[in-house]
Scaffold this active site. Structure first.
Site, short mmCIF file in Angstrom:
data_model
loop_
_atom_site.label_atom_id
_atom_site.label_comp_id
_atom_site.label_asym_id
_atom_site.label_seq_id
_atom_site.Cartn_x
_atom_site.Cartn_y
_atom_site.Cartn_z
N LYS A 146 -64.82 59.69 -11.01
CA LYS A 146 -65.95 58.91 -11.50
C LYS A 146 -67.12 59.80 -11.91
O LYS A 146 -67.76 59.56 -12.93
CB LYS A 146 -66.41 57.90 -10.43
CG LYS A 146 -65.38 56.79 -10.25
CD LYS A 146 -65.92 55.55 -9.59
CE LYS A 146 -64.85 54.47 -9.60
NZ LYS A 146 -65.13 53.34 -8.72
N LYS B 1 -52.69 50.51 -14.79
CA LYS B 1 -52.82 49.51 -13.73
C LYS B 1 -53.72 48.36 -14.21
O LYS B 1 -54.74 48.60 -14.84
CB LYS B 1 -53.46 50.21 -12.53
CG LYS B 1 -53.55 49.39 -11.27
CD LYS B 1 -54.24 50.21 -10.16
CE LYS B 1 -55.73 49.94 -10.12
NZ LYS B 1 -56.26 49.08 -9.12
N LYS C 175 -59.77 44.85 -12.51
CA LYS C 175 -60.89 43.94 -12.75
C LYS C 175 -61.83 44.49 -13.80
O LYS C 175 -62.47 43.75 -14.52
CB LYS C 175 -61.70 43.77 -11.46
CG LYS C 175 -61.11 42.85 -10.44
CD LYS C 175 -62.11 42.67 -9.29
CE LYS C 175 -61.60 43.19 -7.98
NZ LYS C 175 -62.24 44.37 -7.44
P1 ATP Z 1 -61.96 47.65 -9.93
O1 ATP Z 1 -61.57 47.62 -11.39
O2 ATP Z 1 -63.29 47.02 -9.64
O3 ATP Z 1 -61.72 48.97 -9.27
P2 ATP Z 1 -59.41 46.58 -9.16
O4 ATP Z 1 -59.00 45.29 -9.76
O5 ATP Z 1 -58.78 47.82 -9.70
O6 ATP Z 1 -60.97 46.65 -9.22
P3 ATP Z 1 -59.79 47.05 -6.33
O7 ATP Z 1 -61.02 46.29 -6.00
O8 ATP Z 1 -59.85 48.53 -6.47
O9 ATP Z 1 -59.12 46.42 -7.64
O10 ATP Z 1 -58.66 46.72 -5.29
C1 ATP Z 1 -58.61 45.63 -4.46
C2 ATP Z 1 -57.19 45.50 -3.91
O11 ATP Z 1 -56.32 45.02 -4.93
C3 ATP Z 1 -56.60 46.78 -3.39
O12 ATP Z 1 -55.88 46.51 -2.22
C4 ATP Z 1 -55.69 47.23 -4.52
O13 ATP Z 1 -54.60 47.99 -4.06
C5 ATP Z 1 -55.21 45.89 -5.08
N1 ATP Z 1 -54.94 46.02 -6.51
C6 ATP Z 1 -55.85 46.20 -7.49
N2 ATP Z 1 -55.25 46.25 -8.69
C7 ATP Z 1 -53.93 46.12 -8.47
C8 ATP Z 1 -52.77 46.11 -9.31
N3 ATP Z 1 -52.88 46.26 -10.62
N4 ATP Z 1 -51.57 45.94 -8.75
C9 ATP Z 1 -51.46 45.80 -7.42
N5 ATP Z 1 -52.49 45.81 -6.57
C10 ATP Z 1 -53.72 45.96 -7.08
#
Ligand code: ATP
Ligand code: LTN
Length: 334
Positions: free
Chosen positions: A114, A197, A200
């Site tokens: 980051k 991946k 959000k």
């Molecule tokens: P951000 O974009 O804000 O980082 P994110 O959607 O990537 O958000 P996190 O908030 O980092 O998600 O993760 C929350 C939970 O959801 C964690 O346990 C993470 O492992 C799971 N998770 C997030 N994205 C995925 C994905 N694409 N597949 C499986 N599990 C996920």
């Protein structure tokens, strides 16, 4: 025998969770809450490391909590609460920062990624100490296990190091937690860019399935998902990332094995397969969305549930914090 403790959390970083959060985290949390004494937090203090509009942060925090409940996390069974409502998190984070090496914190890959993306001036110190706050979350509750995605493994390892360091300097105080790493088959990729991946904070919305979206919109996104020209519904992560991702989603939501889905769609085109998946997604998300929206319709009641659980969390957290202060020699008021 009392149940082992489990701790996990998610940032309120969007209005809706995406299907990866649901399959990779919430579905597992829902199962795990049956056999563990589970604590699930909405980590709003962590979310402050990104720029936020205050009214939006408040809304996202409620929406995230509502989606936890709608997905089956039961606030009477698990302690589901908002991190900032338990002041001990910020307090223990300060304490832990004093036993964390600067070099040690500098080695965290999420921070390195980051800060190299945003530059030193665009990076706040909170982003640097983010893993220490996460360690405080976990250690306050004496958690035995911490279910997280692979990207958080290094943070749980730092948590273990800090717990061991504190215990050896000041006497046994913290339980040393184990990470429980999400399986590869629970990893969901972007529908338009199936080697990235699903997230959000993805730049484009076209490849993300949102839990709170209109089901018809999600169905449309599935029909437009990137596939390949082979025309065979078959799992092959390297050669067919798009189709494989859709198969993983299908299997996760139905509890079926991938080969049985491949058999069902043998000799049929991607159109049929996508239609089938859209139906599965709409059937699963429809009720979750309805429940979440109903909870959000009565924010006062939702806030009461969260407050009750924050009290429950605080009574555990304060016990740990007291012991920490005492062992470090901070003069306790009489
Ligand atoms: P951000 O974009 O804000 O980082 P994110 O959607 O990537 O958000 P996190 O908030 O980092 O998600 O993760 C929350 C939970 O959801 C964690 O346990 C993470 O492992 C799971 N998770 C997030 N994205 C995925 C994905 N694409 N597949 C499986 N599990 C996920
Ligand atoms: N950093 C985690 C969210 C998080 C967390 C925690 C997870 C904050 N505190 C404690 C497990 C335990 C993330 O970005 N997924």
């Amino acid at each position: 025998m009392s149940k082992a403790r489990l701790y996990s959390g998610m940032q309120p970083s969007a209005d809706s969770l995406q299907i990866g959060n649901y399959i990779g985290a919430l579905m597992q949390w829902r199962d795990l809450q049956e056999s563990y004494d589970a604590f699930f937090s909405v980590v709003d203090l962590h979310a402050l490391t990104q720029p936020n509009d205050p009214a939006e942060l408040r809304a996202k925090t409620r929406r995230t909590a509502a989606q936890y409940i709608a997905a089956g996390i039961e606030p009477a069974k698990s302690t589901l609460y908002v991190q900032s409502q338990v002041p001990a998190h910020a307090e223990l984070a300060w304490i832990l920062s004093t036993i964390t090496g600067f070099g040690e914190a500098s080695r965290m890959t999420q921070f390195k990624d980051k800060s190299s993306r945003y530059g030193t001036d665009g990076t706040n110190v909170g982003l640097f100490t983010y893993p220490i706050l996460m360690a405080a979350d976990i250690l306050l509750y004496q958690a035995d296990i911490v279910p997280v995605g692979d990207d958080q493994k290094q943070h749980v390892e730092l948590t273990r190091d800090l717990a061991e360091r504190f215990n050896s300097r000041y006497g046994d105080t913290f339980r040393v937690p184990m990470p429980m790493i999400q399986q590869d088959t629970a990893r969901i990729y972007d529908l338009q860019n199936p080697t990235a991946k699903m997230s959000k904070s993805a730049e484009s919305d076209a490849g993300v399935l949102w839990l709170l979206d209109d089901p018809a919109k999600s169905a449309k996104k599935i029909m437009r998902a990137v596939t390949d020209s082979e025309g065979v519904v078959r799992y092959d992560r390297d050669a067919k990332p798009g189709v494989s991702n859709l198969l993983v989603i299908y299997a996760a939501l139905t509890g079926r094995q991938i080969p049985s889905i491949e058999d069902e769609y043998a000799g049929r085109g991607y159109g049929d397969f996508k239609k089938g998946l859209a139906e599965v997604v709409v059937n699963e998300f429809g009720p979750v969305r309805e429940r979440a929206l109903a909870l959000l319709d009565d924010p006062a009641e939702l806030d009461r549930v969260l407050a009750r659980n924050a009290d429950k969390a605080a009574s555990v957290a304060n016990g740990t914090l007291d012991a920490v202060y005492d062992r470090m020699g901070l003069l306790r008021r009489s």
